[in-house]
Structure formats: C-alpha cells, structure tokens
Design a protein around this motif. Structure first.
Motif, mmCIF file in Angstrom:
data_model
loop_
_atom_site.group_PDB
_atom_site.id
_atom_site.type_symbol
_atom_site.label_atom_id
_atom_site.label_comp_id
_atom_site.label_asym_id
_atom_site.label_seq_id
_atom_site.Cartn_x
_atom_site.Cartn_y
_atom_site.Cartn_z
ATOM 1 N N GLN A 1 -23.123 14.714 -5.574
ATOM 2 C CA GLN A 1 -22.198 15.394 -4.688
ATOM 3 C C GLN A 1 -21.026 14.529 -4.266
ATOM 4 O OE1 GLN A 1 -24.170 17.086 -1.343
ATOM 5 N NE2 GLN A 1 -25.696 18.149 -2.543
ATOM 6 N N ALA B 1 -18.907 12.089 3.282
ATOM 7 C CA ALA B 1 -17.567 12.360 3.816
ATOM 8 C C ALA B 1 -17.069 11.182 4.643
ATOM 9 C CB ALA B 1 -17.579 13.638 4.644
ATOM 10 N N THR C 1 -12.925 18.438 2.152
ATOM 11 C CA THR C 1 -13.727 19.345 1.325
ATOM 12 C C THR C 1 -14.799 20.063 2.132
ATOM 13 O OG1 THR C 1 -15.345 17.656 0.646
ATOM 14 C CG2 THR C 1 -13.353 17.894 -0.707
ATOM 15 N N ILE C 2 -15.191 19.496 3.280
ATOM 16 C CA ILE C 2 -16.175 20.189 4.114
ATOM 17 C C ILE C 2 -15.500 20.918 5.277
ATOM 18 C CG2 ILE C 2 -18.010 18.569 3.501
ATOM 19 C CD1 ILE C 2 -17.709 17.297 6.266
ATOM 20 N N GLU D 1 -10.672 12.404 -8.617
ATOM 21 C CA GLU D 1 -10.915 13.709 -8.005
ATOM 22 C C GLU D 1 -12.407 14.038 -7.973
ATOM 23 O OE1 GLU D 1 -8.665 16.628 -10.068
ATOM 24 O OE2 GLU D 1 -6.721 15.840 -9.431
ATOM 25 N N GLY D 2 -12.763 14.990 -7.101
ATOM 26 C CA GLY D 2 -14.101 15.555 -7.129
ATOM 27 C C GLY D 2 -15.107 14.918 -6.208
ATOM 28 N N TYR D 3 -14.673 14.313 -5.110
ATOM 29 C CA TYR D 3 -15.616 13.667 -4.207
ATOM 30 C C TYR D 3 -15.658 14.416 -2.876
ATOM 31 C CZ TYR D 3 -11.275 11.693 -2.367
ATOM 32 O OH TYR D 3 -10.012 11.546 -1.855
ATOM 33 N N VAL D 4 -16.727 14.213 -2.127
ATOM 34 C CA VAL D 4 -16.861 14.812 -0.803
ATOM 35 C C VAL D 4 -15.981 14.060 0.185
ATOM 36 C CG1 VAL D 4 -18.445 15.238 1.123
ATOM 37 C CG2 VAL D 4 -19.197 15.637 -1.222
ATOM 38 N N SER D 5 -15.249 14.797 0.983
ATOM 39 C CA SER D 5 -14.380 14.199 1.991
ATOM 40 C C SER D 5 -14.371 15.116 3.212
ATOM 41 C CB SER D 5 -12.954 14.041 1.454
ATOM 42 O OG SER D 5 -12.334 15.305 1.324
ATOM 43 N N GLN E 1 -16.768 17.567 -9.945
ATOM 44 C CA GLN E 1 -17.622 18.465 -9.179
ATOM 45 C C GLN E 1 -17.612 19.886 -9.708
ATOM 46 O OE1 GLN E 1 -19.521 17.115 -6.667
ATOM 47 N NE2 GLN E 1 -18.679 15.270 -7.515
#
Length: 232
Positions: free
Chosen positions: A224, A140, A166-167, A159-163, A231
C-alpha cells in the motif's frame, strides 16, 4: 567474431555487480543505502542500524520495531536505484517515529511488551483491523516526511504511495490524527476496541519481530504505502 568489451563496458559491468544486465538485487539494495547516507547524512546511523533480510513472503518491504527489515528481491529488482533509496528511508521512518509502540498505546495495550501485545492482537479480528488502519496512517505520516526530503533535493517521489492527500487528510498532522481520519471512514467499527488486560497463552504468529506480515502489523507495508510501486 565476438566483440571485445571496451574499458567503459568493463567498468560498467563491475559497477553492476559483475553482470552486464544490471546489478543484483542485493547490490542495488546496498548501493541504495550508500546513496541515502550520502544524500541525507543525518540518517546515516539509522540506515546502518537497519538489518535487511531477503524474503518472498511479502510483496515489497517491511520493518519491525527493532529494525529488522524484510525485502522482496523481485520488488527491489523492479525499481530504479533512487526508488529503492526512497523505500529504505520510508522503512527507516517507521521505527524512528516509534509507530509500533504508539499504536499499542493508542489501543490500550501499551502496558504490555510488544511480544505480549501482538499475541493479544493475533486473537482479535477487531484489533487486527485497527492494525491495518494504523498501517495506512503510519504510511501517510512517513511519506509526508519523504515529500519534505524530496523537496529539499528538488525531486519528486515515485507515484503511487500513500500520503495525507490520498487518504483525504490535511498535511502536517501526526500519525494518530491520520489514524482517526481513516477510522472515521468505518463508522461501524469502534476506534478503540476493548482489549483484554492480559495476553492469552496461545497467540498466533510472530508479531513483534515483523514476521507475520499478513496480519496488518503497524509500520509494515503490505503493498500500500511504498514509494516506487504502482498502486493501479
């Protein structure tokens, strides 16, 4: 009658590593590094310090504290050139931001060498759990930096990454803050498990060199946090 290649087709084949069906994963990785250095020249030194080696033992990419970068050719082959570029920058940010050592400091193993500390972690499931959570927090923290770069060049990350979003955390925080946020989602687990003062002599895996990816080493991606992957 077999159609002859036009000059443009021949040039395209040469640019694609001599293959009409596209560049090899090795060629794409090399071009992505060159593209990153061209677009973000202030990261040139770090990008040149990355030491990639090909493996299928991990699903995406991963990096160790000493800049060894594992990459899966199938993963690279499935991405566009810009996506590979963003992944390289993502990996670079982990050692640049000292994520490996900061995690060890946070769990009370900072007095040990990274090699010794990972021997301790390999024997303690609680510490391995913190490593997996730190990895999410580190992703993140790294990816919020990528988002800033993407805005500078007026692009959107894949798209589709942890940031932080997203957490469920606020932007602009450091990795330790994101880690605390992730750990709060697990109230039954202590934030800082009691770690032994000294490592044992029968440590499992290879830890600090970034080989033992299945143990949730900090700063190593395990399907992840990478930009450019779905994801689901």
């Amino acid at each position: 009658m077999v159609a002859q290649n036009t000059p443009n087709q021949r040039l395209n084949d040469l640019l694609n590593g001599g293959k009409a069906n596209g560049p090899t994963p090795e060629a794409k990785l090399s071009k992505a590094r060159s593209l990153a250095k061209k677009r973000f020249p202030y990261f040139t030194y770090g990008l040149e310090e990355l030491m990639p080696y090909k493996t299928e033992s991990i699903p995406t990419m991963a990096v160790s504290h000493d800049m060894k970068m594992a990459w899966n050719p199938n993963f690279v082959n499935a991405l566009s050139l810009p996506e590979v570029m963003w992944c390289l920058l993502h990996e670079l940010f982990h050692p640049m931001l000292n994520h490996h050592r900061r995690w060890l400091n946070h769990i009370g193993l900072g007095h040990l060498s990274i090699k010794e500390a990972h021997k301790v972690v390999a024997k303690d499931p609680r510490l391995q759990s913190t490593a997996r959570d730190w990895n999410i927090a580190a992703d993140a923290a790294a990816n919020q930096k990528l988002e800033e770069l993407a805005k500078m060049v007026r692009e959107n990350l894949p798209e589709g990454y942890v940031s932080p979003a997203t957490i469920g955390a606020d932007y602009g925080q450091v990795c330790e803050t994101y880690y605390a946020h992730v750990r709060k989602q697990k109230p039954d687990e202590p934030d800082k498990p009691d770690a032994p003062d000294e490592p044992g002599d029968d440590g499992q895996g290879e830890g600090p060199e970034g080989q033992n990816y299945g143990q949730g080493q900090p700063g190593q991606d395990q399907g992840q946090g990478q930009p450019g992957q779905d994801q689901g």
